[in-house]
Design a protein around this motif. Structure first.
Motif, PDB file in Angstrom:
ATOM      1  N   GLY A  11      25.173  26.479 -22.052  1.00  0.00           N
ATOM      2  CA  GLY A  11      23.844  25.971 -22.393  1.00  0.00           C
ATOM      3  C   GLY A  11      22.939  25.855 -21.176  1.00  0.00           C
ATOM      4  O   GLY A  11      22.920  26.730 -20.313  1.00  0.00           O
ATOM      5  N   GLY A  12      22.218  24.730 -21.129  1.00  0.00           N
ATOM      6  CA  GLY A  12      21.220  24.547 -20.086  1.00  0.00           C
ATOM      7  C   GLY A  12      21.795  24.400 -18.695  1.00  0.00           C
ATOM      8  O   GLY A  12      21.142  24.707 -17.700  1.00  0.00           O
ATOM      9  N   GLY A  13      23.023  23.900 -18.625  1.00  0.00           N
ATOM     10  CA  GLY A  13      23.718  23.872 -17.351  1.00  0.00           C
ATOM     11  C   GLY A  13      23.254  22.785 -16.389  1.00  0.00           C
ATOM     12  O   GLY A  13      23.256  23.001 -15.180  1.00  0.00           O
ATOM     13  N   SER A  14      22.934  21.592 -16.922  1.00  0.00           N
ATOM     14  CA  SER A  14      22.508  20.550 -15.980  1.00  0.00           C
ATOM     15  C   SER A  14      23.667  20.115 -15.085  1.00  0.00           C
ATOM     16  O   SER A  14      23.469  19.791 -13.912  1.00  0.00           O
ATOM     17  CB  SER A  14      21.888  19.359 -16.710  1.00  0.00           C
ATOM     18  OG  SER A  14      22.848  18.638 -17.424  1.00  0.00           O
ATOM     19  N   ASN A  15      24.887  20.124 -15.618  1.00  0.00           N
ATOM     20  CA  ASN A  15      26.042  19.800 -14.754  1.00  0.00           C
ATOM     21  C   ASN A  15      26.240  20.870 -13.697  1.00  0.00           C
ATOM     22  O   ASN A  15      26.564  20.560 -12.548  1.00  0.00           O
ATOM     23  CB  ASN A  15      27.305  19.636 -15.598  1.00  0.00           C
ATOM     24  CG  ASN A  15      27.431  18.239 -16.161  1.00  0.00           C
ATOM     25  OD1 ASN A  15      27.664  17.287 -15.416  1.00  0.00           O
ATOM     26  ND2 ASN A  15      27.261  18.103 -17.466  1.00  0.00           N
ATOM     27  N   ALA A  88      31.722  23.453 -17.424  1.00  0.00           N
ATOM     28  CA  ALA A  88      30.594  22.507 -17.437  1.00  0.00           C
ATOM     29  C   ALA A  88      29.733  22.825 -18.666  1.00  0.00           C
ATOM     30  O   ALA A  88      28.771  23.566 -18.588  1.00  0.00           O
ATOM     31  CB  ALA A  88      29.781  22.632 -16.156  1.00  0.00           C
ATOM     32  N   GLY A  89      30.181  22.295 -19.820  1.00  0.00           N
ATOM     33  CA  GLY A  89      29.473  22.607 -21.049  1.00  0.00           C
ATOM     34  C   GLY A  89      29.767  24.022 -21.525  1.00  0.00           C
ATOM     35  O   GLY A  89      28.902  24.689 -22.091  1.00  0.00           O
ATOM     36  N   ILE A 109      34.499  18.737 -17.635  1.00  0.00           N
ATOM     37  CA  ILE A 109      33.872  17.432 -17.852  1.00  0.00           C
ATOM     38  C   ILE A 109      33.670  17.248 -19.340  1.00  0.00           C
ATOM     39  O   ILE A 109      33.250  18.170 -20.049  1.00  0.00           O
ATOM     40  CB  ILE A 109      32.550  17.270 -17.065  1.00  0.00           C
ATOM     41  CG1 ILE A 109      32.057  15.817 -17.190  1.00  0.00           C
ATOM     42  CG2 ILE A 109      31.474  18.267 -17.498  1.00  0.00           C
ATOM     43  CD1 ILE A 109      31.208  15.339 -16.036  1.00  0.00           C
ATOM     44  N   HIS A 110      34.010  16.050 -19.810  1.00  0.00           N
ATOM     45  CA  HIS A 110      33.911  15.750 -21.242  1.00  0.00           C
ATOM     46  C   HIS A 110      33.128  14.448 -21.399  1.00  0.00           C
ATOM     47  O   HIS A 110      33.391  13.477 -20.684  1.00  0.00           O
ATOM     48  CB  HIS A 110      35.312  15.612 -21.847  1.00  0.00           C
ATOM     49  CG  HIS A 110      35.273  15.361 -23.312  1.00  0.00           C
ATOM     50  ND1 HIS A 110      34.944  16.352 -24.220  1.00  0.00           N
ATOM     51  CD2 HIS A 110      35.496  14.242 -24.041  1.00  0.00           C
ATOM     52  CE1 HIS A 110      34.961  15.842 -25.440  1.00  0.00           C
ATOM     53  NE2 HIS A 110      35.300  14.558 -25.351  1.00  0.00           N
ATOM     54  N   PRO A 111      32.181  14.411 -22.353  1.00  0.00           N
ATOM     55  CA  PRO A 111      31.318  13.231 -22.470  1.00  0.00           C
ATOM     56  C   PRO A 111      31.923  12.096 -23.297  1.00  0.00           C
ATOM     57  O   PRO A 111      31.350  11.658 -24.293  1.00  0.00           O
ATOM     58  CB  PRO A 111      30.042  13.801 -23.107  1.00  0.00           C
ATOM     59  CG  PRO A 111      30.519  14.939 -23.933  1.00  0.00           C
ATOM     60  CD  PRO A 111      31.727  15.511 -23.211  1.00  0.00           C
ATOM     61  N   LEU A 172      24.930  11.515 -19.488  1.00  0.00           N
ATOM     62  CA  LEU A 172      24.704  12.766 -18.742  1.00  0.00           C
ATOM     63  C   LEU A 172      24.340  12.490 -17.284  1.00  0.00           C
ATOM     64  O   LEU A 172      24.786  13.186 -16.366  1.00  0.00           O
ATOM     65  CB  LEU A 172      23.620  13.604 -19.429  1.00  0.00           C
ATOM     66  CG  LEU A 172      23.452  15.039 -18.911  1.00  0.00           C
ATOM     67  CD1 LEU A 172      24.722  15.868 -19.122  1.00  0.00           C
ATOM     68  CD2 LEU A 172      22.265  15.723 -19.612  1.00  0.00           C
ATOM     69  N   GLU A 175      27.401  11.944 -15.569  1.00  0.00           N
ATOM     70  CA  GLU A 175      28.152  13.199 -15.401  1.00  0.00           C
ATOM     71  C   GLU A 175      27.723  13.872 -14.103  1.00  0.00           C
ATOM     72  O   GLU A 175      28.544  14.409 -13.355  1.00  0.00           O
ATOM     73  CB  GLU A 175      27.902  14.140 -16.579  1.00  0.00           C
ATOM     74  CG  GLU A 175      28.469  13.634 -17.901  1.00  0.00           C
ATOM     75  CD  GLU A 175      28.250  14.603 -19.045  1.00  0.00           C
ATOM     76  OE1 GLU A 175      28.319  15.821 -18.832  1.00  0.00           O
ATOM     77  OE2 GLU A 175      28.011  14.137 -20.171  1.00  0.00           O
TER      78      GLU A 175
END
Ligand code: GRF
Length: 203
Positions: A11-15, A88-89, A109-111, A172, A175
Motif C-alpha cells: 500500500g502507501g508504505g508509511s512504515n 511492512a504492510g 509489523i502487525h497492528p 500507526l 509503528e
C-alpha cells in the motif's frame, strides 16, 4: 558494513518511509530494495521518486497459486544480495515455501499487541473487546500468520470515543517509532524484546 534490507509493501508504505528515513541516518541497515506485489502501490511510486531500487512481482497472474508466486519472488530476489526482509504492510500471506529460506532473517509489523488479534481488522476488534490498551508488534516471521518471536511492542491507550480509524492512526504513529528501532537493534544482534509506551506529549 551496512546490511542490505528489502522492504515489502502493498500500500502507501508509511512504515517503509519510516524505515528508509531511519536507515538514511546512522543505522546498521541500508534500504537496498523496495518490493511489492502491486505496481500501483503508493509506496512504489514514492520509492522510485527517492531513487531507491524497486521490484514488483504481481501476484495476480498466478491466480491463487501461492507456491508459484512465492517461487517467482524468491527467484526475483536472489540477485539482490539481501540480508534481511522487513514486511511492512505486505498483504499476501506467505507459506513455508518463501518463509523457510528467510526464517530468522524476516521481520513483520502487525497492528496489535500480539498474540491478540492476529489477522485483519485489529483496531475494530480491540474496540469491540473493550480493551483499555492496544498497540503494535514487530516479530520474526514464521509460516504461522502473525506468529513468531516478538522483538518489540508499542502500547497506546484506547480512548472512550475512539473509532477504528482514530485508533489506527494512534497505533500507526507508534509503528513508525517502533519498527526502525527494532530493526536497528536486530541488525546489532539484539533479540530481547523492547516495550515502548506512547509518549502522547509528542505531536
Ligand atoms: C500497518 O498498520 C501495518 O502494521 C499493517 O499494515 C499497515 C501498513 O501501513 N501490517 P503502511 O503501508 O505502512 O502505511
Amino acid at each position: 558494513m551496512k546490511k542490505n534490507v528489502a522492504i515489502f509493501l502493498s500500500g502507501g508504505g508509511s512504515n517503509m518511509r519510516a524505515l528508509v528515513g531511519a536507515m538514511n541516518a546512522a543505522h546498521p541497515g541500508r534500504p537496498a530494495l523496495i518490493v511489492s506485489n502491486d505496481a500501483q502501490a503508493g509506496g512504489i511510486a514514492w520509492a522510485k521518486g527517492q531513487g531507491l531500487e524497486t521490484l514488483v512481482v504481481d501476484h495476480r497472474p498466478f491466480q491463487g497459486d501461492r507456491v508459484a508466486f512465492e517461487r517467482a519472488m524468491l527467484a526475483a530476489l536472489a540477485p539482490h544480495k539481501i540480508d534481511l526482509i522487513c514486511l511492512a504492510g505486505f498483504m499476501r500471506v506467505l507459506t513455508e515455501v518463501f518463509v523457510s529460506p528467510w526464517q530468522g532473517r524476516m521481520l513483520n509489523i502487525h497492528p496489535s499487541l500480539l498474540p491478540k488479534y492476529k489477522g485483519l481488522h485489529t483496531h475494530a476488534r480491540a474496540l469491540e473487546a473493550g480493551d483499555q490498551e492496544h498497540g503494535c508488534t514487530v516479530h520474526l516471521v514464521t509460516d504461522k500468520l502473525d506468529d513468531g518471536p516478538i522483538l518489540g511492542q508499542a502500547h497506546v491507550p484506547v480512548e472512550a470515543d475512539d473509532t477504528p480509524d482514530v485508533l489506527a492512526a494512534r497505533v500507526l504513529k507508534q509503528e513508525h517509532r517502533l519498527y526502525p528501532l527494532v530493526l536497528e537493534r536486530f541488525l546489532n544482534g539484539i533479540t530481547e524484546p523492547i516495550f515502548l509506551n506512547a509518549d502522547l506529549s509528542q505531536p
